[in-house]
Design a protein around this motif. Structure first.
Motif, PDB file in Angstrom:
ATOM      1  N   GLN A   1       1.420  60.334 -67.279  1.00 25.35           N
ATOM      2  CA  GLN A   1       1.782  60.426 -65.407  1.00 25.35           C
ATOM      3  C   GLN A   1       1.193  61.521 -64.958  1.00 25.35           C
TER       4      GLN A   1
ATOM      5  N   GLU B   1      -1.552  48.976 -62.428  1.00 24.09           N
ATOM      6  CA  GLU B   1      -1.808  50.448 -62.607  1.00 24.09           C
ATOM      7  C   GLU B   1      -3.341  50.548 -62.121  1.00 24.09           C
TER       8      GLU B   1
ATOM      9  N   MET C   1      -4.097  55.313 -65.326  1.00 25.32           N
ATOM     10  CA  MET C   1      -3.272  55.164 -66.607  1.00 25.32           C
ATOM     11  C   MET C   1      -3.728  55.819 -67.730  1.00 25.32           C
TER      12      MET C   1
ATOM     13  N   TRP D   1       7.127  46.639 -63.950  1.00 28.11           N
ATOM     14  CA  TRP D   1       7.483  47.900 -64.678  1.00 28.11           C
ATOM     15  C   TRP D   1       8.905  47.833 -65.425  1.00 28.11           C
TER      16      TRP D   1
ATOM     17  N   ARG E   1      11.061  55.412 -69.042  1.00 26.82           N
ATOM     18  CA  ARG E   1       9.565  55.995 -69.470  1.00 26.82           C
ATOM     19  C   ARG E   1       8.538  55.672 -68.461  1.00 26.82           C
ATOM     20  N   PHE E   2       8.826  54.914 -67.540  1.00 31.15           N
ATOM     21  CA  PHE E   2       7.552  54.702 -66.450  1.00 31.15           C
ATOM     22  C   PHE E   2       8.354  55.300 -65.342  1.00 31.15           C
ATOM     23  N   SER E   3       7.658  56.653 -65.204  1.00 32.80           N
ATOM     24  CA  SER E   3       8.537  57.708 -64.288  1.00 32.80           C
ATOM     25  C   SER E   3       8.487  57.150 -62.862  1.00 32.80           C
TER      26      SER E   3
ATOM     27  N   ALA F   1       5.106  58.094 -61.178  1.00 32.28           N
ATOM     28  CA  ALA F   1       4.108  57.341 -61.269  1.00 32.28           C
ATOM     29  C   ALA F   1       4.356  55.920 -60.588  1.00 32.28           C
TER      30      ALA F   1
ATOM     31  N   TRP G   1       3.822  48.653 -71.186  1.00 35.44           N
ATOM     32  CA  TRP G   1       3.194  49.780 -70.646  1.00 35.44           C
ATOM     33  C   TRP G   1       2.912  50.994 -71.885  1.00 35.44           C
TER      34      TRP G   1
ATOM     35  N   GLU H   1       2.507  54.545 -70.697  1.00 31.89           N
ATOM     36  CA  GLU H   1       3.932  55.334 -70.285  1.00 31.89           C
ATOM     37  C   GLU H   1       4.740  55.404 -71.577  1.00 31.89           C
TER      38      GLU H   1
END
Length: 289
Positions: A8, A46, A50, A177, A186-188, A191, A270, A273
């Motif tokens: 990210q 995305e 990515m 997400w 973990r998908f910040s 991001a 994802w 990520e």
């Protein structure tokens, strides 16, 4: 060792960025490195961003090409042409513009569908094919996969739906997400803001819906190919452990003669990520075979 770059950071260190006009669209493209060519194709929710950690890692000994698919990211937003057979023409023209002949292809989500059609149309140009965590229309258990209620968005689209999500792109995308992650944290947040802004660009949500609306035609095109033959190049079919898992290999064994199963542990959909190190390791090991 895998790159330590975070998925990210979106930092393509040493890569050139250009806009390449092909097939009625302008494709935003990052390219870098030297050696055998690899093309990285992203999916929905995305953009080519990515792939940053994998791209930087592979660029140590490969020429790496990372486009945004038509209508998404910073590529142009044409009115049509979102069937995957046509988007494979985009990739073909892009590689020709870059003087790339043979490639390995690594794809995720909708990128899988474009990669499949490219391999079907140009088998002589594809050395190896890596498809990650998404079905391919008309291939293998496609009809059963469509019955999964989590995939209602495959039929969501049209002008009214565009009006519903206009200005609410982040709300819509958060659903993917979160629900398709094994570990949503973990998908910040950075991001999420990054991609939500890209999908809020004029025409981007329309293009995203058009990618899904083309699935029926994609299934027709893919079944027509399978009626004539199968993919012969080595294929790595990767599923997130807590997403498609081994189903990805089952899908591709319906279409390919040389299929290796791969699993990204401790990951949902994802993969870059949730577990980029394991993903990079799987891809690198396969490309080095």
């Amino acid at each position: 060792m895998p790159s330590t770059v975070s998925a990210q950071d979106f930092a393509f260190a040493g890569f050139a960025v250009r806009e390449i006009a092909v097939n009625g669209a302008t494709i935003h493209t990052r390219s870098g490195g030297s050696g055998p060519a690899v093309v990285l194709l992203h999916g929905y929710g995305e953009t080519g961003d990515m792939w940053a950690p994998l791209a930087v890692d592979l660029a140590r000994d490969h020429t790496v090409v990372v486009p945004d698919l038509r209508g998404l990211g910073l590529s142009s937003k044409p009115a049509g042409g979102f069937d995957k057979k046509n988007q494979a023409v985009d990739v073909d023209a892009l590689l020709t513009a870059l003087s790339v002949k043979e490639v390995d292809i690594v794809a995720h989500d909708i990128g899988n569908m474009v990669a499949f059609q490219f391999a079907a149309q140009h088998p002589e140009r594809v050395r190896r094919l890596v498809l990650i965590d998404a079905p391919v229309p008309g291939v293998g258990p496609w009809e059963e996969i469509l019955k999964n209620p989590l995939l209602w968005h495959f039929r969501f689209g049209g002008p009214d739906m565009e009006r519903l999500v206009a200005g609410r792109e982040r709300i819509y995308l958060d659903r993917f997400w979160n629900e398709f992650s094994a570990s949503p944290e973990r998908f910040s947040e950075s991001a999420r803001r990054h991609y939500a802004a890209l999908y809020a660009l004029p025409g981007a949500m329309h293009s995203g819906f058009a990618q899904f609306a083309a699935f029926d035609q994609d299934a027709i095109d893919n079944r027509a190919f399978l009626a004539r033959g199968r993919l012969k190049m080595p294929i790595l079919a990767v599923g997130g452990e807590k997403s498609f898992g081994p189903t990805m290999a089952a899908v591709m064994r319906a279409a390919g003669d040389d299929v290796t199963e791969g699993i990204v542990p401790d990951s949902g959909h994802w993969i870059m990520e949730e577990n980029p190190r394991a993903t990079i390791r799987l891809v690198r090991d396969f490309l080095a075979r």
